[in-house]
Design a protein around this motif. Structure first.
Motif, PDB file in Angstrom:
ATOM      1  N   SER A 113     -51.555  56.311  25.702  1.00  0.00           N
ATOM      2  CA  SER A 113     -51.461  55.240  25.268  1.00  0.00           C
ATOM      3  C   SER A 113     -52.324  54.223  26.074  1.00  0.00           C
ATOM      4  N   HIS A 114     -52.330  54.650  27.397  1.00  0.00           N
ATOM      5  CA  HIS A 114     -53.100  53.859  28.550  1.00  0.00           C
ATOM      6  C   HIS A 114     -54.477  54.339  28.888  1.00  0.00           C
ATOM      7  N   ILE A 115     -54.571  55.764  28.979  1.00  0.00           N
ATOM      8  CA  ILE A 115     -55.900  56.080  29.175  1.00  0.00           C
ATOM      9  C   ILE A 115     -56.981  56.323  28.170  1.00  0.00           C
ATOM     10  N   GLY A 116     -56.726  56.063  26.777  1.00  0.00           N
ATOM     11  CA  GLY A 116     -57.672  55.911  25.792  1.00  0.00           C
ATOM     12  C   GLY A 116     -58.070  57.495  25.294  1.00  0.00           C
ATOM     13  N   LYS A 117     -58.676  57.464  24.212  1.00  0.00           N
ATOM     14  CA  LYS A 117     -59.255  58.506  23.572  1.00  0.00           C
ATOM     15  C   LYS A 117     -60.094  59.446  24.175  1.00  0.00           C
ATOM     16  N   HIS A 118     -61.182  58.795  25.059  1.00  0.00           N
ATOM     17  CA  HIS A 118     -62.411  59.207  25.481  1.00  0.00           C
ATOM     18  C   HIS A 118     -61.738  60.397  26.504  1.00  0.00           C
ATOM     19  N   PHE A 119     -60.680  60.342  27.132  1.00  0.00           N
ATOM     20  CA  PHE A 119     -60.263  61.299  27.963  1.00  0.00           C
ATOM     21  C   PHE A 119     -60.072  62.750  27.227  1.00  0.00           C
ATOM     22  N   TYR A 120     -59.686  62.463  26.074  1.00  0.00           N
ATOM     23  CA  TYR A 120     -59.200  63.806  25.410  1.00  0.00           C
ATOM     24  C   TYR A 120     -60.472  64.411  24.704  1.00  0.00           C
ATOM     25  N   GLU A 121     -61.491  63.514  24.301  1.00  0.00           N
ATOM     26  CA  GLU A 121     -62.949  63.747  23.602  1.00  0.00           C
ATOM     27  C   GLU A 121     -63.664  64.639  24.675  1.00  0.00           C
ATOM     28  N   ARG A 122     -63.436  64.182  25.982  1.00  0.00           N
ATOM     29  CA  ARG A 122     -64.309  64.883  26.888  1.00  0.00           C
ATOM     30  C   ARG A 122     -63.633  66.098  27.754  1.00  0.00           C
ATOM     31  N   LYS A 123     -62.100  66.382  27.071  1.00  0.00           N
ATOM     32  CA  LYS A 123     -61.619  67.463  27.642  1.00  0.00           C
ATOM     33  C   LYS A 123     -61.253  67.133  29.067  1.00  0.00           C
ATOM     34  N   LYS A 124     -60.781  65.840  29.386  1.00  0.00           N
ATOM     35  CA  LYS A 124     -60.350  65.472  31.035  1.00  0.00           C
ATOM     36  C   LYS A 124     -58.960  64.809  30.707  1.00  0.00           C
ATOM     37  N   GLU A 125     -58.114  65.259  29.850  1.00  0.00           N
ATOM     38  CA  GLU A 125     -56.700  64.833  29.672  1.00  0.00           C
ATOM     39  C   GLU A 125     -55.963  65.405  31.004  1.00  0.00           C
ATOM     40  N   PRO A 126     -54.958  64.307  31.638  1.00  0.00           N
ATOM     41  CA  PRO A 126     -54.434  64.893  33.068  1.00  0.00           C
ATOM     42  C   PRO A 126     -53.607  66.153  32.805  1.00  0.00           C
ATOM     43  N   LEU A 127     -53.443  66.911  33.755  1.00  0.00           N
ATOM     44  CA  LEU A 127     -52.542  67.971  33.904  1.00  0.00           C
ATOM     45  C   LEU A 127     -51.346  67.606  34.522  1.00  0.00           C
ATOM     46  N   ALA A 153     -45.233  64.921  36.253  1.00  0.00           N
ATOM     47  CA  ALA A 153     -44.633  65.376  35.018  1.00  0.00           C
ATOM     48  C   ALA A 153     -43.527  64.341  34.453  1.00  0.00           C
ATOM     49  N   ARG A 154     -43.134  63.277  35.497  1.00  0.00           N
ATOM     50  CA  ARG A 154     -42.076  62.348  34.940  1.00  0.00           C
ATOM     51  C   ARG A 154     -42.863  61.418  34.131  1.00  0.00           C
ATOM     52  N   ILE A 155     -44.107  61.053  33.911  1.00  0.00           N
ATOM     53  CA  ILE A 155     -44.909  59.974  33.233  1.00  0.00           C
ATOM     54  C   ILE A 155     -45.707  60.607  32.464  1.00  0.00           C
ATOM     55  N   ARG A 156     -46.078  61.728  32.389  1.00  0.00           N
ATOM     56  CA  ARG A 156     -47.224  62.543  31.522  1.00  0.00           C
ATOM     57  C   ARG A 156     -46.981  62.067  29.996  1.00  0.00           C
ATOM     58  N   ARG A 157     -45.922  61.696  29.588  1.00  0.00           N
ATOM     59  CA  ARG A 157     -45.844  61.601  28.391  1.00  0.00           C
ATOM     60  C   ARG A 157     -46.361  59.914  27.887  1.00  0.00           C
ATOM     61  N   SER A 172     -58.394  63.239  45.809  1.00  0.00           N
ATOM     62  CA  SER A 172     -59.243  61.856  46.131  1.00  0.00           C
ATOM     63  C   SER A 172     -58.657  60.586  46.278  1.00  0.00           C
ATOM     64  N   GLU A 173     -57.855  60.207  45.308  1.00  0.00           N
ATOM     65  CA  GLU A 173     -57.209  59.203  45.105  1.00  0.00           C
ATOM     66  C   GLU A 173     -55.913  59.107  44.279  1.00  0.00           C
ATOM     67  N   ILE A 174     -54.863  58.270  44.584  1.00  0.00           N
ATOM     68  CA  ILE A 174     -53.731  58.172  43.969  1.00  0.00           C
ATOM     69  C   ILE A 174     -53.714  56.718  42.922  1.00  0.00           C
ATOM     70  N   ILE A 175     -53.279  56.803  41.897  1.00  0.00           N
ATOM     71  CA  ILE A 175     -53.147  55.537  41.206  1.00  0.00           C
ATOM     72  C   ILE A 175     -51.717  55.589  40.733  1.00  0.00           C
ATOM     73  N   PRO A 176     -50.839  54.621  40.980  1.00  0.00           N
ATOM     74  CA  PRO A 176     -49.540  54.330  40.387  1.00  0.00           C
ATOM     75  C   PRO A 176     -49.596  53.862  39.003  1.00  0.00           C
ATOM     76  N   TYR A 177     -48.669  54.093  38.340  1.00  0.00           N
ATOM     77  CA  TYR A 177     -48.566  53.876  36.742  1.00  0.00           C
ATOM     78  C   TYR A 177     -48.895  52.356  36.494  1.00  0.00           C
ATOM     79  N   LYS A 178     -47.856  51.524  37.327  1.00  0.00           N
ATOM     80  CA  LYS A 178     -48.225  50.192  37.074  1.00  0.00           C
ATOM     81  C   LYS A 178     -49.626  49.733  37.306  1.00  0.00           C
ATOM     82  N   ALA A 179     -50.485  50.153  38.392  1.00  0.00           N
ATOM     83  CA  ALA A 179     -52.007  49.926  38.614  1.00  0.00           C
ATOM     84  C   ALA A 179     -52.625  50.243  37.417  1.00  0.00           C
ATOM     85  N   LEU A 180     -52.274  51.741  36.845  1.00  0.00           N
ATOM     86  CA  LEU A 180     -53.157  51.761  35.797  1.00  0.00           C
ATOM     87  C   LEU A 180     -53.104  51.074  34.514  1.00  0.00           C
TER      88      LEU A 180
END
Length: 371
Positions: free
Chosen positions: A145-159, A137-141, A105-113
Motif C-alpha cells: 500500500s506504500h510502494i505503489g503498483k509500479h514496483f510490481y509492473e516493473r517486477k521489482k517488488e521487495p524480497l 520479513a516483519r513488515i513485508r505485508r 546501498s541504502e537502508i530506509i525505515p518504514y516510517k521514513a517510507l
C-alpha cells in the motif's frame, strides 16, 4: 502428487547456445554501452505443457551470482521502539557491518517510507535509483500500500529477508545473487533471469542447469512439466536448448478427463443405450428401424441443445405510429364533403338563440287574447 519427469539438459548443446548468444551481444554492442560497461541480462524462457492451477513464486539459488557489483540494493526495515528514523537507520547499519553484509546501498525505515516517499514522483524516483529491493520479513505485508503498483509492473517488488537470522550474511547473499520466477495461472510461459553478458560461458551454463532443476522440482503440477526451454537476452532472439519428447504428450492424453476431451456425460449415456439396443435386436429389420429412431431422437436433442441466434427485426416506436394515424385521419376529414342541411339547421338555431337568448325548448309562443 504424481512423479515428475526429470528434465535432462545436454550440457554441450546449452554451452553452444550460450556462446552463440554472447557472440551476438558482442556484435550488437554500441560505443556508448562499451564505455559505460553496460551488461545485458540473460534469461530463461520456460514453456509448460499445462497452465498451472495455482500461482506461485519460486526462489532459485544460483552457483554463480547473476548480479554485478555495481547493482544498487535497498533495504526496508521496521521501526525500532523509542527510536527516530535516523536512529533506526544507524542501528541497522551497525548490525549489517557486524554480520559482514556489504551489498546494501541504502537502508530506509518504514516510517521514513510512509512520510518521505508518499508523493507519486518520490516513489518513481525511488524505483529508478535501485536495481533490487529487500525488506524485513516483519513488515513485508505492509509495503504494497506504500510502494505503489509500479514496483510490481516493473517486477521489482521487495524480497523478504529475516534480519533476526543467525546467518544473516549468507541469507542476504543468497537472495541477492539468486533469482526468482513468478508462475501465474493465466498462461503457460514463465521467465527467470539467470545470468548477465559479462559472465563466462561455463558460469552461465551451470546457472542454467541449476535453475532448470530447481524449477522442475518446485512446480506444483502433476505429470510432465517442461515442454520447451529457450535462452535469450533483452535484444536477441530466443534460442532453444531443450525440447521434450512426444511421449509426454501421450501421457497427458491418457490422464485427460471426459470433460477435457469434449465428451459430455449425456452423450456417453446415449452411446451406451445404442449399444444395448443393438444387442437386444432379434432381426436385422427391427434393428435398422430402432437405429433410425435413435438417430432421429439424438438429432432432435442436439437441435434443442444448440442455442438459436436471435434475428434483429426493426420495431416501430408507438409515438411514430400515433403521429401517422393522426395525420391520416386529418386528411380523410379534409377530403370528405360536409352536408348542407346540417349547416342550415345550425344557422337557424343560432339565430333563434341570438334573438331570445334561450334554447328552442324554452321558447314561449305568444297566444292572442280573446275578448
Amino acid at each position: 502428487m504424481a512423479e515428475k519427469t526429470e528434465v535432462a539438459l545436454d550440457r554441450a548443446q546449452v554451452k553452444k547456445a550460450v556462446q552463440a548468444l554472447q557472440a551476438f551481444l558482442k556484435t550488437k554492442a554500441t560505443g556508448d554501452s562499451l564505455f559505460l560497461d553496460d551488461t545485458q541480462q540473460i534469461s530463461l524462457l520456460f514453456t509448460l505443457w499445462k497452465v498451472p492451477k495455482q500461482a506461485q513464486t519460486i526462489r532459485i539459488p544460483l552457483p554463480h551470482g547473476q548480479r554485478t557489483d555495481t547493482d544498487e540494493v535497498c533495504l526496508f526495515t521496521r521501526d525500532e521502539p523509542k527510536m527516530t528514523p535516523e536512529q533506526t537507520q544507524r542501528f541497522y547499519k551497525k548490525l549489517l557491518e557486524e554480520k559482514g553484509v556489504k551489498n546494501i546501498s541504502e537502508i530506509i525505515p518504514y516510517k521514513a517510507l510512509k512520510t518521505e516517499y508518499k508523493p507519486y514522483e518520490a516513489k518513481r524516483r525511488l524505483l529508478g535509483n535501485f536495481d533490487l529491493f529487500l525488506s524485513d520479513a516483519r513488515i513485508r505485508r505492509l509495503l504494497p500500500s506504500h510502494i505503489g503498483k509500479h514496483f510490481y509492473e516493473r517486477k521489482k517488488e521487495p524480497l523478504s529477508v529475516n534480519l533476526q537470522s543467525k546467518h544473516l550474511a549468507r541469507d542476504i547473499q543468497r537472495v541477492i545473487q539468486g533469482t526468482s520466477m513468478k508462475v501465474t495461472n493465466k498462461g503457460c510461459c514463465c521467465m527467470a533471469r539467470v545470468a548477465h553478458s559479462g559472465m563466462t560461458a561455463d558460469e552461465v551454463t551451470e546457472n542454467i542447469q541449476a535453475a532448470v532443476q530447481t524449477i522442475a522440482a518446485k512446480l506444483k503440477t502433476k505429470g510432465p512439466v517442461m515442454k520447451l526451454i529457450h535462452i535469450k537476452s533483452q535484444t536477441s532472439v530466443a534460442l532453444p536448448i531443450y525440447t521434450s519428447d512426444l511421449s509426454a504428450l501421450t501421457e497427458l492424453e491418457k490422464k485427460r478427463t471426459p470433460k477435457d476431451k469434449g465428451a459430455t456425460p449425456k452423450k456417453q449415456d446415449k452411446a451406451k443405450k445404442n449399444k444395448e439396443d443393438k444387442k437386444q435386436t432379434d432381426t436385422p429389420a427391427e434393428g435398422k428401424e430402432k437405429e433410425k429412431k435413435v438417430k432421429k431422437e439424438a438429432a432432435k436433442e442436439d437441435e434443442e441443445e444448440e442455442e438459436e441466434i436471435p434475428q434483429l427485426v426493426p420495431i416501430e416506436t408507438p409515438s411514430k405510429k400515433r403521429k401517422l394515424e393522426k395525420q391520416s385521419k386529418k386528411k380523410q376529414l379534409e377530403k370528405a364533403p360536409k352536408p348542407a342541411a346540417g349547416k342550415k339547421g345550425k344557422q337557424a338555431k343560432s339565430k333563434l338563440t341570438k334573438k331570445t337568448g334561450k334554447t328552442d325548448s324554452k321558447v314561449k309562443r305568444k297566444v292572442p287574447k280573446v275578448k
